[in-house]
Motif scaffolding. Structure first.
Motif, PDB file in Angstrom:
ATOM      1  N   LYS A  11       0.837  -1.202   0.000  1.00  0.00           N
ATOM      2  CA  LYS A  11       0.000   0.000   0.000  1.00  0.00           C
ATOM      3  C   LYS A  11       0.874   1.255   0.000  1.00  0.00           C
ATOM      4  O   LYS A  11       0.567   2.226  -0.696  1.00  0.00           O
ATOM      5  CB  LYS A  11      -0.926  -0.001   1.215  1.00  0.00           C
ATOM      6  N   TYR A  12       1.962   1.245   0.747  1.00  0.00           N
ATOM      7  CA  TYR A  12       2.893   2.368   0.775  1.00  0.00           C
ATOM      8  C   TYR A  12       3.429   2.646  -0.637  1.00  0.00           C
ATOM      9  O   TYR A  12       3.439   3.787  -1.095  1.00  0.00           O
ATOM     10  CB  TYR A  12       4.047   2.063   1.737  1.00  0.00           C
ATOM     11  N   CYS A  13       3.846   1.582  -1.333  1.00  0.00           N
ATOM     12  CA  CYS A  13       4.355   1.744  -2.702  1.00  0.00           C
ATOM     13  C   CYS A  13       3.273   2.288  -3.623  1.00  0.00           C
ATOM     14  O   CYS A  13       3.540   3.156  -4.460  1.00  0.00           O
ATOM     15  CB  CYS A  13       4.875   0.405  -3.232  1.00  0.00           C
ATOM     16  N   PHE A  14       2.062   1.802  -3.469  1.00  0.00           N
ATOM     17  CA  PHE A  14       0.948   2.275  -4.285  1.00  0.00           C
ATOM     18  C   PHE A  14       0.710   3.766  -4.068  1.00  0.00           C
ATOM     19  O   PHE A  14       0.564   4.529  -5.021  1.00  0.00           O
ATOM     20  CB  PHE A  14      -0.316   1.476  -3.944  1.00  0.00           C
ATOM     21  N   TRP A  26      11.659  -3.115  -5.426  1.00  0.00           N
ATOM     22  CA  TRP A  26      12.026  -2.522  -4.130  1.00  0.00           C
ATOM     23  C   TRP A  26      11.874  -3.542  -3.006  1.00  0.00           C
ATOM     24  O   TRP A  26      12.768  -3.690  -2.175  1.00  0.00           O
ATOM     25  CB  TRP A  26      11.171  -1.288  -3.865  1.00  0.00           C
ATOM     26  N   LEU A  27      10.743  -4.262  -2.974  1.00  0.00           N
ATOM     27  CA  LEU A  27      10.530  -5.255  -1.923  1.00  0.00           C
ATOM     28  C   LEU A  27      11.549  -6.390  -2.005  1.00  0.00           C
ATOM     29  O   LEU A  27      12.030  -6.870  -0.979  1.00  0.00           O
ATOM     30  CB  LEU A  27       9.109  -5.819  -1.995  1.00  0.00           C
ATOM     31  N   ASP A  28      11.884  -6.834  -3.216  1.00  0.00           N
ATOM     32  CA  ASP A  28      12.888  -7.888  -3.378  1.00  0.00           C
ATOM     33  C   ASP A  28      14.256  -7.435  -2.891  1.00  0.00           C
ATOM     34  O   ASP A  28      15.010  -8.214  -2.320  1.00  0.00           O
ATOM     35  CB  ASP A  28      12.980  -8.324  -4.838  1.00  0.00           C
ATOM     36  N   ALA A  29      14.579  -6.164  -3.115  1.00  0.00           N
ATOM     37  CA  ALA A  29      15.870  -5.638  -2.676  1.00  0.00           C
ATOM     38  C   ALA A  29      15.925  -5.495  -1.155  1.00  0.00           C
ATOM     39  O   ALA A  29      16.938  -5.814  -0.527  1.00  0.00           O
ATOM     40  CB  ALA A  29      16.137  -4.290  -3.334  1.00  0.00           C
ATOM     41  N   GLU A  30      14.834  -5.042  -0.560  1.00  0.00           N
ATOM     42  CA  GLU A  30      14.807  -4.808   0.887  1.00  0.00           C
ATOM     43  C   GLU A  30      14.591  -6.088   1.697  1.00  0.00           C
ATOM     44  O   GLU A  30      15.114  -6.226   2.799  1.00  0.00           O
ATOM     45  CB  GLU A  30      13.703  -3.805   1.235  1.00  0.00           C
ATOM     46  N   THR A  34      11.969 -12.941   1.912  1.00  0.00           N
ATOM     47  CA  THR A  34      10.545 -13.058   2.253  1.00  0.00           C
ATOM     48  C   THR A  34       9.623 -12.191   1.403  1.00  0.00           C
ATOM     49  O   THR A  34       8.495 -11.947   1.800  1.00  0.00           O
ATOM     50  CB  THR A  34      10.333 -12.673   3.732  1.00  0.00           C
ATOM     51  N   ALA A  35      10.066 -11.731   0.271  1.00  0.00           N
ATOM     52  CA  ALA A  35       9.252 -10.820  -0.541  1.00  0.00           C
ATOM     53  C   ALA A  35       7.992 -11.508  -1.065  1.00  0.00           C
ATOM     54  O   ALA A  35       7.955 -12.716  -1.291  1.00  0.00           O
ATOM     55  CB  ALA A  35      10.058 -10.267  -1.693  1.00  0.00           C
ATOM     56  N   ALA A  36       6.960 -10.716  -1.270  1.00  0.00           N
ATOM     57  CA  ALA A  36       5.674 -11.215  -1.750  1.00  0.00           C
ATOM     58  C   ALA A  36       5.765 -11.626  -3.219  1.00  0.00           C
ATOM     59  O   ALA A  36       6.529 -11.045  -3.983  1.00  0.00           O
ATOM     60  CB  ALA A  36       4.614 -10.128  -1.589  1.00  0.00           C
TER      61      ALA A  36
END
Length: 73
Positions: A11-14, A26-30, A34-36
């Motif tokens: 939601k933050y990214c959206f 971004w999620l894969d990098a951070e 455990t990325a979605a």
């Protein structure tokens, strides 16, 4: 990381205006371990575009897990 936390991050990214590819990158990098999955990103983006801003999972309809009847006792 828990699913609820990923929903909030998606939601933050959206809200920041990122598209699904940018958000997934971004999620894969951070959170590399455990990325979605990509399908989850698309689902939540679609939900947010329809102005459904809740990050809670909806109620599931269907058959309950355990059914006790005379036939299966």
């Amino acid at each position: 990381m828990y699913k609820k936390e990923f929903h909030v991050l998606i939601k933050y990214c959206f809200l920041k205006g990122k598209n699904t590819v940018e958000a997934k990158t971004w999620l894969d990098a951070e959170f590399p371990d455990t990325a979605a999955p990509k399908s989850a990103m698309k689902y939540w983006y679609t939900k947010f575009r329809r102005s459904e801003m809740s990050t809670e999972d909806g109620e599931n309809s269907g058959r309950p897990k355990d059914v006790v009847t005379e036939e299966n006792i």
